[in-house]
Enzyme design. Structure first.
Site, PDB file in Angstrom:
ATOM      1  N   GLN A 171      -0.205  12.622   4.508  1.00  0.00           N
ATOM      2  CA  GLN A 171       0.257  12.989   3.167  1.00  0.00           C
ATOM      3  C   GLN A 171      -0.863  12.764   2.161  1.00  0.00           C
ATOM      4  OE1 GLN A 171       3.677  10.653   2.127  1.00  0.00           O
ATOM      5  NE2 GLN A 171       2.801   8.744   2.847  1.00  0.00           N
ATOM      6  N   HIS A 193       1.554  17.507   2.958  1.00  0.00           N
ATOM      7  CA  HIS A 193       2.620  16.888   2.172  1.00  0.00           C
ATOM      8  C   HIS A 193       2.606  17.449   0.752  1.00  0.00           C
ATOM      9  CE1 HIS A 193       4.571  13.716  -0.347  1.00  0.00           C
ATOM     10  NE2 HIS A 193       5.385  13.610   0.692  1.00  0.00           N
ATOM     11  N   ASP A 235       6.312  18.826   1.027  1.00  0.00           N
ATOM     12  CA  ASP A 235       7.501  18.150   0.507  1.00  0.00           C
ATOM     13  C   ASP A 235       7.652  18.541  -0.953  1.00  0.00           C
ATOM     14  OD1 ASP A 235       9.544  16.446  -0.244  1.00  0.00           O
ATOM     15  OD2 ASP A 235       8.730  14.702   0.788  1.00  0.00           O
ATOM     16  N   GLU A 270       9.986  20.610   3.283  1.00  0.00           N
ATOM     17  CA  GLU A 270      10.813  19.407   3.267  1.00  0.00           C
ATOM     18  C   GLU A 270      11.542  19.273   1.936  1.00  0.00           C
ATOM     19  OE1 GLU A 270      10.337  14.541   3.826  1.00  0.00           O
ATOM     20  OE2 GLU A 270       8.745  15.895   4.507  1.00  0.00           O
ATOM     21  N   ASP A 304      15.272  15.236   4.330  1.00  0.00           N
ATOM     22  CA  ASP A 304      14.873  13.862   4.021  1.00  0.00           C
ATOM     23  C   ASP A 304      16.005  13.203   3.239  1.00  0.00           C
ATOM     24  OD1 ASP A 304      13.738  11.483   3.260  1.00  0.00           O
ATOM     25  OD2 ASP A 304      12.010  12.339   2.249  1.00  0.00           O
ATOM     26  N   GLN A 326      13.615  14.265   9.220  1.00  0.00           N
ATOM     27  CA  GLN A 326      12.779  13.084   9.023  1.00  0.00           C
ATOM     28  C   GLN A 326      13.620  11.836   9.285  1.00  0.00           C
ATOM     29  OE1 GLN A 326       9.999  10.340   6.160  1.00  0.00           O
ATOM     30  NE2 GLN A 326      10.718  12.248   5.287  1.00  0.00           N
ATOM     31  N   LYS A 328      13.474   8.455   8.530  1.00  0.00           N
ATOM     32  CA  LYS A 328      12.716   7.639   7.567  1.00  0.00           C
ATOM     33  C   LYS A 328      12.948   6.177   7.920  1.00  0.00           C
ATOM     34  CE  LYS A 328      11.596   8.142   2.646  1.00  0.00           C
ATOM     35  NZ  LYS A 328      10.694   9.293   2.690  1.00  0.00           N
ATOM     36  N   CYS A 358       5.038   5.523   2.243  1.00  0.00           N
ATOM     37  CA  CYS A 358       3.709   5.022   1.871  1.00  0.00           C
ATOM     38  C   CYS A 358       3.744   3.536   1.518  1.00  0.00           C
ATOM     39  CB  CYS A 358       3.168   5.827   0.697  1.00  0.00           C
ATOM     40  SG  CYS A 358       4.298   5.895  -0.718  1.00  0.00           S
TER      41      CYS A 358
END
Length: 428
Positions: A171, A193, A235, A270, A304, A326, A328, A358
């Site tokens: 990303q 991303h 995304d 996304e 997501d 995803q 997560k 992140c």
């Protein structure tokens, strides 16, 4: 196989926690800081440094194995747990979780997780606790059995040892153009991303976003090595729905137009829209997927937001409400549930992307690699952080080390002249 002590160490996440509602409302940036008042509960500012809490399990042989707890970047949004608060999580871990850890057999991974993560006061433990403690328990089982974490997952879920490396997705963060160049030069499997999280980045009717997609494809051809052909994954943080409207037909039409601008690439989109609830998200995403499939589009929908827990993932997978889900990891909770989620997606013929945030750490990223590889996910996130180099190095190197170990497990050994054992290893 007993745990004889539990250690806690406060730490940092690799990025920041951001108030998504404030960003969506138009908060402006002053350098790295967002200007204005926060909207989401528990945020003292729109952007706050990410915190984490390490949990260390002291085993009977005095070895200490660790896992890390944290929240995700956009905590408190899209049905997620609230903002991670170190002191509160530390108190709950010490008071409730630690006594349970003293009573389990750390060599039996899934059994240990089920006992430690039982409900407390009729409620599920915070998902951050499940996530961090489950990493530590996986490392404990690996240590006690003298195996890799991936091998423990394979054993517990009756899976064969993996043969295929999992593609890595990077990303870009806000440094879009520079980080795209880094990704291309490092031949990342899936990119970039893009962090399309504001009207400024999406543009009126999506024109700025479409131009960025075309630029990424052209840049890949311009500076990429011969034969390099990544998947393009963007995304858009719900901005197709915010700007184009929430009608599934209109969203599908827009996505097809974007895909037509990069016909030689597979395109992942996304979080195209937010419909406000899990069920509404499922219903409308399933319609978008069906429209794209009927048209034979190369574009794929990635879910997501509103798809957080293992149960959410099951609902989306069974409804075919995404081409790729995803998983997560901090939102799913126990990393054992991440493994279950990948297998559930595969059973329903839906793509499984082991993601995360992140805001994670090196330890959580490395554990995620082992689960991704063991279950043969379709792709995994380079994490932590918003840069390319660190996350790609942590995840990529851990995967390479894992496969070197697994190759040695499989290969016959030969005696050298110095009587050392040397495996027949794969060439990198």
């Amino acid at each position: 196989m007993q745990i004889k002590d539990v250690l806690l160490a406060p730490g940092n996440g690799a990025f920041f926690y951001d108030d998504q509602a404030a960003l969506r409302a138009g908060a402006s940036q002053d350098g790295f800081v967002y200007v204005g008042e926060p909207v989401t509960p528990d945020f003292a500012a729109i952007r706050v440094p990410a915190s984490s809490l390490s949990v260390g399990l002291v085993l009977a042989d005095s070895t200490v194995v660790w896992g890390d707890m944290m929240g995700v970047q956009y905590s408190g949004a899209g049905g997620r747990d609230p903002l991670f608060e170190t002191a509160q999580i530390s108190r709950l871990t010490s008071r409730v979780v630690a006594p349970r850890l003293f009573d389990i057999d750390a060599s039996r991974y899934l059994d240990a997780c089920s006992k430690v993560f039982e409900a407390f006061e009729h409620r599920r433990l915070p998902l951050a606790i499940e996530y961090g403690v489950s990493q530590a328990l996986l490392r404990a089982a690996a240590h006690l059995h003298r195996k890799t974490m991936a091998e423990i997952v394979c054993s517990e879920f009756s899976l064969p040892l993996p043969m295929r490396k999992v593609p890595i997705y990077c990303q870009s963060g806000d440094a879009r153009e520079i980080n795209v160049d880094k990704m291309i030069l490092k031949a990342v499997d899936v990119l970039p991303h893009g962090l399309i999280n504001s009207r400024q980045q999406f543009g009126a009717n999506g024109q700025i976003f479409m131009a960025f997609v075309k630029w990424v494809a052209a840049r890949t051809i311009e500076i990429g090595r011969p034969g390099y052909h990544p998947v393009l994954h963007f995304d858009v943080y719900g901005w197709i729905g915010l700007e184009i409207g929430l009608e599934p037909q209109s969203i599908a039409d827009f996505i097809c137009r974007v895909a037509d601008t990069v016909p030689d690439f597979t395109l992942n989109i996304e979080y195209p829209a937010d419909y406000g609830s899990t069920q509404a998200q499922i219903d409308n995403y399933a319609r978008i997927v069906a429209i794209l499939d009927d048209r034979g589009s190369s574009a794929r929908i990635v879910v997501d937001e509103r798809c957080n827990t293992l149960e959410d993932i099951r609902l989306f997978a069974e409804a075919k409400a995404a081409h790729l889900i995803q998983i997560k990891t901090p939102d799913v909770g126990s990393i054992a549930d991440t493994a279950r989620a990948v297998l559930l997606c595969k059973a329903n013929e839906v793509g499984a992307y082991v993601g995360g945030s992140c805001t994670e750490t090196d330890l959580s990223a490395q554990a995620s690699v082992h689960v991704s590889v063991a279950t043969q996910a379709d792709m995994m996130l380079a994490k932590p952080g918003m840069g390319v180099d660190e996350g790609f190095s942590i995840v990529g190197n851990e995967q390479n080390r894992l496969f070197a170990t697994l190759t040695r497990r499989r290969a016959p050994v030969q005696k050298t002249q110095t009587n050392r054992t040397v495996p027949h290893a794969e060439q990198p």
